[in-house]
Design a protein around this motif. Sequence first.
Motif, PDB file in Angstrom:
ATOM      1  N   GLY A 158       0.834   5.127   0.010  1.00 64.40           N
ATOM      2  CA  GLY A 158      -0.161   5.930   0.754  1.00 64.40           C
ATOM      3  C   GLY A 158       0.000   7.208   0.206  1.00 64.40           C
ATOM      4  N   SER A 159      -0.136   8.328   1.094  1.00 62.16           N
ATOM      5  CA  SER A 159       0.009   9.482   1.325  1.00 62.16           C
ATOM      6  C   SER A 159       1.071   9.621   2.521  1.00 62.16           C
ATOM      7  CB  SER A 159      -1.181  11.258   1.415  1.00 62.16           C
ATOM      8  OG  SER A 159      -1.775  10.787  -0.513  1.00 62.16           O
ATOM      9  N   ASP A 209       0.558  -0.951  -0.420  1.00 66.47           N
ATOM     10  CA  ASP A 209       0.171  -0.399  -0.741  1.00 66.47           C
ATOM     11  C   ASP A 209       0.813   1.036   0.074  1.00 66.47           C
ATOM     12  OD1 ASP A 209      -1.600   1.726   0.358  1.00 66.47           O
ATOM     13  OD2 ASP A 209      -2.183   1.453   2.479  1.00 66.47           O
ATOM     14  N   THR A 222      -1.821   5.552  -4.036  1.00 67.96           N
ATOM     15  CA  THR A 222      -3.472   6.463  -3.965  1.00 67.96           C
ATOM     16  C   THR A 222      -3.530   7.740  -3.796  1.00 67.96           C
ATOM     17  OG1 THR A 222      -2.527   6.085  -1.064  1.00 67.96           O
ATOM     18  CG2 THR A 222      -4.088   4.168  -2.580  1.00 67.96           C
ATOM     19  N   GLY A 239      -8.486   3.248   8.087  1.00 64.00           N
ATOM     20  CA  GLY A 239      -7.749   4.218   8.154  1.00 64.00           C
ATOM     21  C   GLY A 239      -6.700   3.855   9.385  1.00 64.00           C
ATOM     22  N   GLU A 261     -10.240   2.151  -4.224  1.00 63.79           N
ATOM     23  CA  GLU A 261      -9.710   2.113  -2.790  1.00 63.79           C
ATOM     24  C   GLU A 261     -10.649   1.400  -1.687  1.00 63.79           C
ATOM     25  OE1 GLU A 261      -7.259   4.355   0.386  1.00 63.79           O
ATOM     26  OE2 GLU A 261      -7.180   5.572  -2.107  1.00 63.79           O
ATOM     27  N   GLY A 317      -7.450   8.748   4.162  1.00 60.14           N
ATOM     28  CA  GLY A 317      -5.954   8.570   4.375  1.00 60.14           C
ATOM     29  C   GLY A 317      -5.186   9.844   3.935  1.00 60.14           C
TER      30      GLY A 317
END
Length: 299
Positions: A12-13, A10, A87, A205, A119, A145
């Motif tokens: 992610g940000s 994953d 993402t 999350g 997502e 997220g």
Amino acid sequence: MKRDTFGAIDIGSNAIRLLINYIEDYEDGHVEYKKAAFVRVPIRLGDDAFLRGHISSAKIEALCDAMQGFSALLRAFGTHDYRACATSAMREASNGGQIAELVRSCSGISIEIINGETEADTIFAAGGLKETLDPQKTYLYVDVGGGSTEIVVYARGSKVEARSFRLGTVRIFSGAEAPAEWLHFEEWLREVARTWHPSGIIGSGGNINKTHKLLEKKSRECIHAKELNALYNRLRAMSVAQRMEQLYLNQSRAEVIVPALRIFTDVLCICQIDTILVPRMGLADGIIHELYRQYHHLL
């Protein structure tokens, strides 16, 4: 009993995560997902993507280093298959596609940049919630997220609406969110409340998972609005350093947990909902569940 091994990445940000699961399939049809390895690296791709529109060379180098390590772990555990999904930060970065190609060249890992609805659907599919929720009621699935918040409306056991908003914890902490997005977010929630009258939230999350632990909740025990509001007010009155010292949060979590709770408290208030169910499942869990189902279907 048959054992298979699958992996998920994953991107992610706020952080990138590798999850490797052993999946044990028993003759009676019972299936167990057992965690074999989990690695989290807080690279914070969103710091660059949301403020500058592209990801810097320093963060690209850190990402490539991490992905090379993840590739080695996937081989070491003998995974049958894996999937890597990126993402919000990678979606919005002008060089997201170039980074995906660079990662493939240096690590052999192919990255799929997915949209917000995919997502949310992937995460929801991992929780086994369709079997536990009341099919006569309406629920909001809320995934907060680092770069975006995905909300899916489930009514009578089916998805009826879904929206992705550019409101995420890293984006808000960095001051990169647009005020107009908050207005769109709140207007849409009011319309959802009028149309569907949701009775509960399914929270997803890392921050709501951590909140569930901070409130010392047991598995499948709901968080109530009053509890969440009290914790939110307590945390936002503290500095990042105080959150780290008093609640034993790492710096990354201490920075982004307050923006996350702001989003959840907004949803609770606008939709007049009292409870949040936290299955503690993430995108990586959903990826592995989907991989296993695809593999099992082909056998």
